[in-house]
Motif scaffolding. Structure first.
Motif, PDB file in Angstrom:
ATOM      1  N   ASP A 175     -44.321  -8.758 -68.679  1.00  0.00           N
ATOM      2  CA  ASP A 175     -45.492  -9.495 -67.396  1.00  0.00           C
ATOM      3  C   ASP A 175     -45.212  -8.473 -66.726  1.00  0.00           C
ATOM      4  O   ASP A 175     -43.684  -9.687 -66.092  1.00  0.00           O
ATOM      5  N   GLY A 176     -45.241  -8.026 -65.400  1.00  0.00           N
ATOM      6  CA  GLY A 176     -44.041  -7.727 -63.962  1.00  0.00           C
ATOM      7  C   GLY A 176     -44.275  -8.883 -62.789  1.00  0.00           C
ATOM      8  O   GLY A 176     -43.979  -8.807 -61.732  1.00  0.00           O
ATOM      9  N   SER A 177     -44.916  -9.186 -62.737  1.00  0.00           N
ATOM     10  CA  SER A 177     -45.244  -9.823 -61.743  1.00  0.00           C
ATOM     11  C   SER A 177     -45.141 -11.153 -61.578  1.00  0.00           C
ATOM     12  O   SER A 177     -44.775 -11.741 -59.744  1.00  0.00           O
ATOM     13  N   GLN A 178     -43.709 -11.977 -61.804  1.00  0.00           N
ATOM     14  CA  GLN A 178     -43.205 -12.911 -61.736  1.00  0.00           C
ATOM     15  C   GLN A 178     -41.220 -12.367 -62.325  1.00  0.00           C
ATOM     16  O   GLN A 178     -41.497 -12.617 -63.505  1.00  0.00           O
ATOM     17  N   THR A 206     -39.448 -11.597 -68.410  1.00  0.00           N
ATOM     18  CA  THR A 206     -40.653 -10.776 -69.040  1.00  0.00           C
ATOM     19  C   THR A 206     -41.299  -9.769 -68.137  1.00  0.00           C
ATOM     20  O   THR A 206     -41.867  -9.326 -68.704  1.00  0.00           O
ATOM     21  N   MET A 207     -40.086  -9.209 -67.210  1.00  0.00           N
ATOM     22  CA  MET A 207     -40.180  -8.218 -67.190  1.00  0.00           C
ATOM     23  C   MET A 207     -40.485  -6.799 -68.577  1.00  0.00           C
ATOM     24  O   MET A 207     -39.895  -6.955 -69.120  1.00  0.00           O
ATOM     25  N   PRO A 208     -41.406  -5.746 -67.945  1.00  0.00           N
ATOM     26  CA  PRO A 208     -41.433  -4.330 -68.421  1.00  0.00           C
ATOM     27  C   PRO A 208     -40.461  -4.144 -68.778  1.00  0.00           C
ATOM     28  O   PRO A 208     -39.442  -3.615 -67.828  1.00  0.00           O
ATOM     29  N   GLY A 253     -41.929 -16.169 -67.968  1.00  0.00           N
ATOM     30  CA  GLY A 253     -42.761 -15.758 -66.315  1.00  0.00           C
ATOM     31  C   GLY A 253     -43.391 -14.926 -66.590  1.00  0.00           C
ATOM     32  O   GLY A 253     -44.713 -15.879 -67.689  1.00  0.00           O
ATOM     33  N   GLY A 254     -44.304 -14.793 -66.076  1.00  0.00           N
ATOM     34  CA  GLY A 254     -45.596 -14.104 -66.043  1.00  0.00           C
ATOM     35  C   GLY A 254     -46.334 -14.576 -64.631  1.00  0.00           C
ATOM     36  O   GLY A 254     -46.541 -15.544 -64.256  1.00  0.00           O
TER      37      GLY A 254
END
Length: 398
Positions: free
Chosen positions: A307-310, A246-248, A278-279
C-alpha cells in the motif's frame, strides 16, 4: 460473474434452444414431405438427441455445494486439502458434469476442474490439493458447474455461492537472538537490552572475572590500589516495535517474512514485541509478550498487502508513539533521507532505532551514501540478505 457476461450466456443459451427447435422442426418436415423409411428413421434417430437438450434447458441444475477445508489456518508453503461435496434433490440424468472450484487469485494456482459422469446420482465429492500455499487471506467465493448434451447443441452453466476463507501465515526463519545485544554494545554504546543501566550507578565493588572493561571505576581503583567495578541498578528490558514498510516493492514478501521472523524470535525469547503497519488503515499493536501476542502479529502479517498511501516517514509522526519507549526495528527495502530524519527525531526521545535494509540486489552509490549518513547520526543500519540467521549481528553504527 460480471452482469454483461451473465447476460450473454443467457442469450447464447436461448439461441441454442431455438436452434434445437428449428432442427427438430426441419427433421420432422423432411420426414413428412419426403416420406419413406429413411426420412422417418433419420427423424426418430435425431429425436432423443433433440429432446434431451430441451429437457436440460428447463432443468434448474439444483445442486448445493459444501466446501470443507480443515484447519482454517496454515503456514506458507503448506499443502491444503479441499473437499467439495455436491448434492441435489431431483436426479435428472446428466451425461457429464464439469466441476470447477473457483480458486482465489491470491493463491496463484491454476484452475481446478474435474469431470464427473453423475447419471442419476444425487451426491458426489470432489477432492483436490493446493500445493505450496502463499501467504495471505484467501476467500473462496463459489463453485462453477457446467453440463450439456452429447452433441454439444446446448451448454448449461451455473455458479453456486460457497464462500469460505482461509488464512495462511507468513513464512519465518530462526534468528540467533543472543547476538541482538551486540547491536548496541559496538563502539562502546551500552545496549538498552542489558540488565545494567550505566546511568543508574548504585555503588562499587571489587572486580570479578567476567566484568566488562568499561565498568571499571578507575578513580576508586587508584584510591584503594585495587581493581574496583561499578554496580548498576537492574531495569526491565526495552520493548521492540517492528515497523513494516508497506510501500510497493519487488521484495515485499521478503520484508513480511523478516518481520515475522523478528517478532517470533523476540517473543520466543521472553521479550515484548509489537508491530506497526502502514497503508490507508494503519495498524498498531502495542508491544507485549506471550503466544497470543505472537498469533495476533502473525494474523495481521498474513493479511497485510502493499500500500503506497503512507510511507514509513509519515508513520514516525503517529501520535500513538508519544511516550512509547521502545527499540524501533524498521523493516524496509529502501532508505531515504526523510526516513533518516524521522528516525533521528525518534532516537532523540531516548529510543533506539534499527534499520533492517532488505534488498535482492547490490547497493547503489546513493544508497551507500545514505547508509553512511544514517551511521554518522548514530542510527543503526543492518543490511540483510537472503539468510536471516545473523540479522541481529554485525550492525553498522557510529
Amino acid at each position: 460473474m460480471p452482469r454483461g457476461l451473465s447476460k450473454w450466456i443467457k442469450i447464447k443459451r436461448f439461441i441454442s434452444f431455438a436452434g434445437i427447435l428449428i432442427l427438430l422442426a426441419a427433421a420432422f418436415a423432411y420426414a413428412m414431405f419426403q416420406g419413406g423409411f429413411v426420412s422417418w428413421f433419420l427423424f426418430y434417430s435425431f429425436l432423443p438427441f433433440a429432446l434431451y437438450p430441451i429437457l436440460l434447458f428447463y432443468y434448474p441444475v439444483n445442486f448445493t455445494a459444501e466446501r470443507t477445508i480443515s484447519p482454517r489456518t496454515y503456514n506458507a508453503g503448506d499443502d491444503i486439502e479441499v473437499n467439495v461435496t455436491l448434492t441435489r434433490r431431483f436426479p435428472f440424468p446428466l451425461l457429464f458434469l464439469v466441476v470447477e472450484d473457483v480458486i482465489p487469485g491470491s493463491l496463484k494456482q491454476k484452475e481446478i476442474k474435474q469431470m464427473f459422469f453423475p447419471g442419476f446420482k444425487k451426491k458426489f465429492k470432489m477432492t483436490y490439493t493446493i500445493g505450496n500455499a502463499s501467504r495471505g487471506e484467501h476467500i473462496f467465493q463459489n463453485v462453477r458447474l457446467k453440463t450439456g448434451d452429447a452433441l454439444g447443441l446446448l451448454e448449461k452453466e451455473k455458479r453456486i455461492p460457497c464462500k469460505q476463507a482461509i488464512l495462511v501465515y507468513p513464512p519465518h526463519e530462526a534468528i540467533f537472538y543472543r547476538s541482538i545485544r551486540n547491536m548496541f554494545d559496538q563502539g562502546g554504546i551500552v545496549s538498552p537490552l542489558s540488565s545494567h543501566d550505566p546511568s543508574l550507578v548504585a555503588g562499587i565493588r571489587e572486580y570479578e572475572p567476567g566484568d566488562r572493561f568499561s565498568w571499571i571505576d578507575w578513580k576508586a581503583s587508584a584510591r584503594v590500589n585495587e581493581m574496583m567495578t561499578k554496580e548498576f541498578d537492574t531495569r526491565e528490558s526495552d520493548d521492540f516495535l517492528i515497523v513494516l514498510d508497506t510501500m510497493p516493492t519487488e521484495t515485499f514478501e521478503v520484508l513480511v517474512k523478516f518481520a515475522a521472523s523478528a517478532a517470533r524470535t523476540v517473543i520466543k525469547n521472553g521479550e515484548k514485541a509489537g508491530i506497526l503497519l502502514g497503508g490507508k488503515e494503519s495498524l498498531f499493536i502495542p508491544p507485549s509478550s506471550g503466544a497470543d501476542q505472537l498469533q495476533a502479529i502473525f494474523y495481521h502479517l498474513a493479511k497485510v498487502s502493499e500500500d503506497g498511501s503512507q510511507s514509513v516517514e509519515n508513520l514516525f509522526e503517529d501520535p500513538r508513539f508519544s511516550g512509547q519507549s521502545a527499540v524501533y526495528m524498521i523493516v524496509t527495502s529502501k532508505l531515504t533521507k526523510q526516513m533518516i530524519d524521522g528516525a533521528e527525531r525518534l532516537r532523540g526521545k531516548k529510543n533506539r532505532v534499527i534499520f533492517f535494509l532488505i534488498k535482492g540486489e547490490g547497493w547503489s552509490i546513493e544508497e551507500t551514501e545514505l547508509i553512511a549518513a544514517a551511521v554518522r547520526k548514530g542510527l543503526i543500519v543492518q543490511p540483510v540478505e537472503h539468510d536471516f540467521q545473523m540479522a541481529f549481528a554485525g550492525v553498522k553504527q557510529a
